[in-house]
Design a protein around this motif. Structure first.
Motif, short mmCIF file in Angstrom:
data_model
loop_
_atom_site.label_atom_id
_atom_site.label_comp_id
_atom_site.label_asym_id
_atom_site.label_seq_id
_atom_site.Cartn_x
_atom_site.Cartn_y
_atom_site.Cartn_z
N THR A 53 -5.13 -4.05 -3.30
CA THR A 53 -4.28 -3.12 -2.55
C THR A 53 -4.89 -1.72 -2.55
OG1 THR A 53 -2.51 -4.36 -3.59
CG2 THR A 53 -1.86 -2.49 -2.24
N ARG B 28 -8.00 -0.97 -3.12
CA ARG B 28 -9.27 -0.98 -2.37
C ARG B 28 -9.02 -0.77 -0.88
NH1 ARG B 28 -13.22 0.46 -5.61
NH2 ARG B 28 -13.24 -0.81 -7.49
N ARG B 29 -7.91 -1.36 -0.39
CA ARG B 29 -7.60 -1.18 1.04
C ARG B 29 -7.31 0.27 1.35
NH1 ARG B 29 -4.93 -6.26 0.71
NH2 ARG B 29 -6.79 -7.53 0.67
N SER C 195 -9.85 7.87 -3.51
CA SER C 195 -11.18 7.57 -4.02
C SER C 195 -10.99 6.88 -5.37
CB SER C 195 -12.00 8.84 -4.18
OG SER C 195 -11.49 9.60 -5.24
N GLN D 57 0.84 -1.20 0.00
CA GLN D 57 0.00 0.00 0.00
C GLN D 57 0.87 1.25 0.00
OE1 GLN D 57 -3.22 -0.13 2.93
NE2 GLN D 57 -3.16 -2.36 2.82
N GLU E 179 -8.57 2.66 -0.21
CA GLU E 179 -9.87 3.33 -0.28
C GLU E 179 -10.61 3.15 1.06
OE1 GLU E 179 -12.63 1.63 -3.07
OE2 GLU E 179 -13.64 3.54 -3.44
N ASP E 180 -10.55 1.93 1.60
CA ASP E 180 -11.19 1.66 2.89
C ASP E 180 -10.64 2.58 3.98
OD1 ASP E 180 -12.62 -0.26 1.65
OD2 ASP E 180 -11.37 -1.95 2.33
N ARG E 181 -9.37 2.88 3.89
CA ARG E 181 -8.75 3.76 4.89
C ARG E 181 -9.10 5.23 4.66
NH1 ARG E 181 -4.02 1.51 7.47
NH2 ARG E 181 -3.49 -0.51 6.56
N GLY E 182 -9.81 5.51 3.55
CA GLY E 182 -10.20 6.90 3.26
C GLY E 182 -9.07 7.71 2.69
#
Ligand code: ADP
Ligand code: ZN
Length: 794
Positions: A159, A161-162, A170, A131, A164-167
């Motif tokens: 990778t 997407r993770r 986008s 990441q 993205e999950d952490r904000g």
């Protein structure tokens, strides 16, 4: 509100539909819509708006296609003119103004996932190794396509997407434009200092551009409003005003201009130019600088080139001048070789006003460039500008009409102008501009005519190469210079005949013999592509002679003979049999350019616009090939072809030489081409046209009836002639010739009969023809094609 819609199905009328409130904002004149028709849904174009309808119950419009009106009011007006002048249904004319990809919304903008780094508040959290790598790339480029990011980071979407999950990022779909030329590295070019002839030509063109109305503000509101009211006030959809409105006097030799010309149209002679410049005289440089001027005036330009010369080389010259550097204008290319997605994007770039220059073949004349300042028609004499199916329009003539409608300047360019255009200069309709010499001080090549009758030896076949040409090729191969050999016929032998019983292999569908293709081992019809096996013995039951004879020659035989004569030379053939994929053309020309090929053999595909400095010899194998066709333009065509092919020689430092092999060496078309003497040819040829009142002196329309039953076709042709005499017999100076079997009586299983109409003027005639055709009833299996200003008479 009510919309008048011209449907895509052949009905020759408009239908009223109700505009549902939720679509009111989107529906305008020129919108493409889907509507119910019986039990079907069909596509159509809104051609007018109205407050009320004569019909009580109306069905609603179902859907609007595209975010913008696709057919602008100006193009709609042009389509109406085409329908009227070329005698075709309005829906047929309308169809041709939008590319298929846009019309059916087959393709849309391509969406791709883009990754964007979001602002970090506070400390960056500790990230796992992968990441972190991705994040580092995003620090350098905060936004990029997902696929590109994955390739750079050598990782998977998980990778990202993770992150993205952490904000931290986008991921969203965004339009990503296709660019068919993205992989080309095009170096910008600067305007060249012009020589005096070029400068004079450019000055005249610029002066005319100054004279034409200035670009108005590009507010779509005002533009849309006025034509809408115009359409409303017109007396119904088939208002007859269009014909005169657009001043077909331009095309129509001898028609006096309408009493009070609409004020927006400039005087015709000041806005259409014929740029007559020998091959290599720098016409393109004049086009480029004229386009630059249009851009400075806040206007756009359309460049038409024949499909065959729409090569990467040509496109590059325009992109190199405008797509980089100071001007930074997008050049959109409309080309049949693009994918439908690419075509969609290129067209919309023009419609949205982002691309100000459209370059393309015939149909690019409908590109919605707005406001339009300039139209260039390069190689204006080319026959491919004529569409051979309805609507049978000629893009050069449509260009002139569009130029008049929109106050744009039109420049027709050629080394061998059409007789029509040159004649119009004489009549003061166009302004003649001349570039008599090559721009770069290169000499015109020396042209030598070889009398092939001298090569005949009793009992022997005529050789393909005269001793003179053979010797010249040998020299070039020796000196490592390049050679182009031209023969406008593909295949190996043109016919297969049994010397004992006289059997000839003919196409079962067409009245022509089959061509022998040795490489593919087949017999092939060049009209309908019918394929038959090669017989080893005469197919005649009673004969069965094993010694069948092949005669006539094509490019395959030229190639095979060359290979035997010059085993050390690298020889490549270029014709439509070889070019199966779209990259082939490019690849072969690329190889030729870098010197990987010594001799290039080809059909008319290699005759146009190619510029190879190391070509010092051009051989024309059989120059009379096109001379003996039953077509009044055979001489003109031969002159043009010879001049164009010869123009490929001597574009570099070494002087070029051209050998023209002919069996009728004293034919004027060949002799004038030898001397590069267009005026001489023109004067001589005009005598013949004058005598017979053929174009450009008179105008012709060709009516062709076709059907599978010959009797019925002949009968229908007689009936048509009778009706014609009643309907148009009193048109001044009209001559009706025929009916007669077409020169190619049978094609693709259809028998064909023709009637030719000759008149002084076309406009009045085509109007009456349109009326007659609408009321004509022909047997169901006989169809009629009307060709106004035909190019192909076969
Ligand atoms: P055409 O379009 O008439 O066949 P081109 O525009 O291809 O001719 O020009 C032929 C060659 O001459 C090209 O290499 C071009 O760059 C060059 N050329 C054109 N105009 C000039 C000029 N004013 N000065 C020097 N070279 C020029
Ligand atoms: Zn055939």
């Amino acid at each position: 509100m009510i919309a008048r819609v011209t449907l895509e199905i052949a009905l020759r009328k408009e239908f009223d539909y109700f505009i549902p409130p939720e679509l009111e904002e989107q529906v305008d004149v020129g919108s493409r819509v889907q509507v119910p028709f019986g039990s079907r849904k069909v596509l159509g174009c809104v051609t007018g708006l109205a407050e009320e309808s004569a019909h009580a119950t109306l069905k609603p419009i179902l859907k609007v296609i595209g975010a913008q009106t696709l057919v602008t009011p100006k193009i709609l007006k042009l389509a109406r003119w085409i329908g009227e002048y070329y005698c075709c249904a309005p829906e047929t004319a309308l169809k041709s103004v939008l590319p298929e990809a846009v019309r059916h919304e087959q393709a849309n903008w391509r969406e791709r996932l883009h990754v964007r780094a979001l602002p970090v508040t506070g400390e960056l959290p500790k990230l796992p190794k992968r990441q972190k790598e991705v994040w580092r790339i995003l620090e350098g480029r905060p936004e990029l396509p997902l696929s590109e990011l994955l390739a750079l980071a050598n990782t998977t979407a998980a990778t990202v997407r993770r992150l993205e999950d952490r904000g931290l990022v986008s991921v969203a779909a965004e339009i990503s434009e296709r660019d068919p030329y993205a992989r080309e590295h095009i170096l910008p070019t600067q305007p060249l200092p012009l020589n005096p002839a070029q400068a004079k030509a450019l000055a005249a063109i610029k002066a005319a551009m100054e004279g034409s109305p200035k670009a108005e503000g590009r507010s779509s509101k005002t533009e849309v409003r006025s034509p809408k009211s115009e359409i409303r006030s017109a007396a119904g959809p088939e208002a007859q005003g269009w014909m005169f409105d657009v001043g077909c006097s331009m095309l129509d030799v001898g028609v006096s201009p309408p009493a009070a010309p609409p004020p927006s149209l400039p005087a015709p002679h000041s806005s259409t130019f014929l740029l007559h410049g020998v091959t290599g005289s720098g016409k393109t440089e004049v086009y480029l600088q004229a386009i630059a001027h249009a851009l400075e005036q806040g206007k756009g330009a359309i460049v038409l080139v024949p499909e065959i010369s729409l090569t990467p080389q040509t496109v590059e010259r325009f992109k190199a001048r405008f797509s980089s550097g100071r001007l930074q204008t997008l050049v959109a290319v409309l080309h049949s070789h693009l994918s439908s997605g690419e075509r969609h994007d290129e067209w919309h770039k023009i419609r949205q006003g982002r691309a100000r220059i459209a370059i393309g073949a015939r149909s690019a004349i409908f590109a919605p460039v707005e406001p339009l300042g300039l139209v260039i028609v390069d190689e204006e004499h080319e026959h491919s500008y004529k569409q051979e199916e309805a609507p049978r329009y000629h893009a050069r003539d449509v260009a002139i009409v569009r130029g008049q409608m929109e106050g744009a300047v039109v420049v027709l360019g050629s080394a061998t102008p059409s007789l029509e255009s040159y004649y119009n200069c004489g009549k003061g309709k166009y302004t003649l501009l001349q570039l008599p010499e090559r721009a770069d001080d290169k000499k015109m090549p020396v042209v030598r005519i070889v009398d092939m009758r001298q090569t005949a030896r009793p009992g022997k076949a005529i050789p393909i190469f005269s001793p003179q040409l053979k010797e010249a090729i040998a020299q070039r191969v020796e000196r490592k210079e390049q050679v182009i050999l031209f023969l406008n016929r593909r295949g190996y032998s043109t016919s297969l005949q049994c010397p004992l019983c006289g059997f000839v292999a003919e196409c079962p569908n067409c009245s022509v013999s089959l061509t022998y293709h040795r490489q593919e081992q087949k017999l092939c019809c060049h009209i309908c592509s019918h394929v038959a096996p090669v017989p080893s013995v005469c197919p005649n039951e009673k004969c069965r002679n094993p010694a069948i004879r092949y005669s006539g020659l094509g490019t395959q035989k030229v190639e095979a003979t060359l290979v035997k004569l010059f085993p050390e030379a690298r020889i490549v053939r270029m014709d439509s049999d070889v070019l199966k994929r779209k990259e082939d053309y490019r690849r072969i020309l690329g190889d030729f350019r870098v010197g990987k090929i010594d001799i290039l053999v080809g059909t008319q595909m290699i005759a146009k616009g190619l510029h190879f400095p190391n070509v010092t010899l051009v051989g024309i194998i059989y120059a009379d090939l096109a001379l003996h066709q039953p077509d009044f333009r055979a001489g003109e065509r031969t002159f043009q072809l010879l001049t164009q092919v010869a123009g490929r020689a001597g574009r570099g430092d070494i002087e070029g030489e051209v050998f023209v092999q002919a069996f009728t060496p004293f034919h004027p078309a060949i002799q004038f081409a030898r001397r590069h003497d267009f005026e001489g040819f023109y004067e001589q040829e005009m005598e013949f046209r004058e005598q017979l009142k053929y174009p450009p002196v008179g105008r012709i329309a060709l009516l062709t009836l076709k059907g599978r039953n010959e009797e019925k076709v002949r009968f229908s042709a007689d009936y048509l002639k009778h009706e014609l005499e009643k309907a148009v017999g009193n048109v001044k100076d009209l001559v009706i010739v025929g009916p007669a079997p077409a020169p190619l009586l049978r094609a693709e299983t259809y028998y064909r009969y023709q009637i030719m109409l000759r008149a002084q003027r076309m406009a009045a005639l085509s109007q009456r023809l349109a009326l007659l055709i609408r009321s004509l009833t022909l047997p169901e299996d006989v169809t009629l094609a009307v060709d106004i200003d035909p190019v192909d008479l076969m």
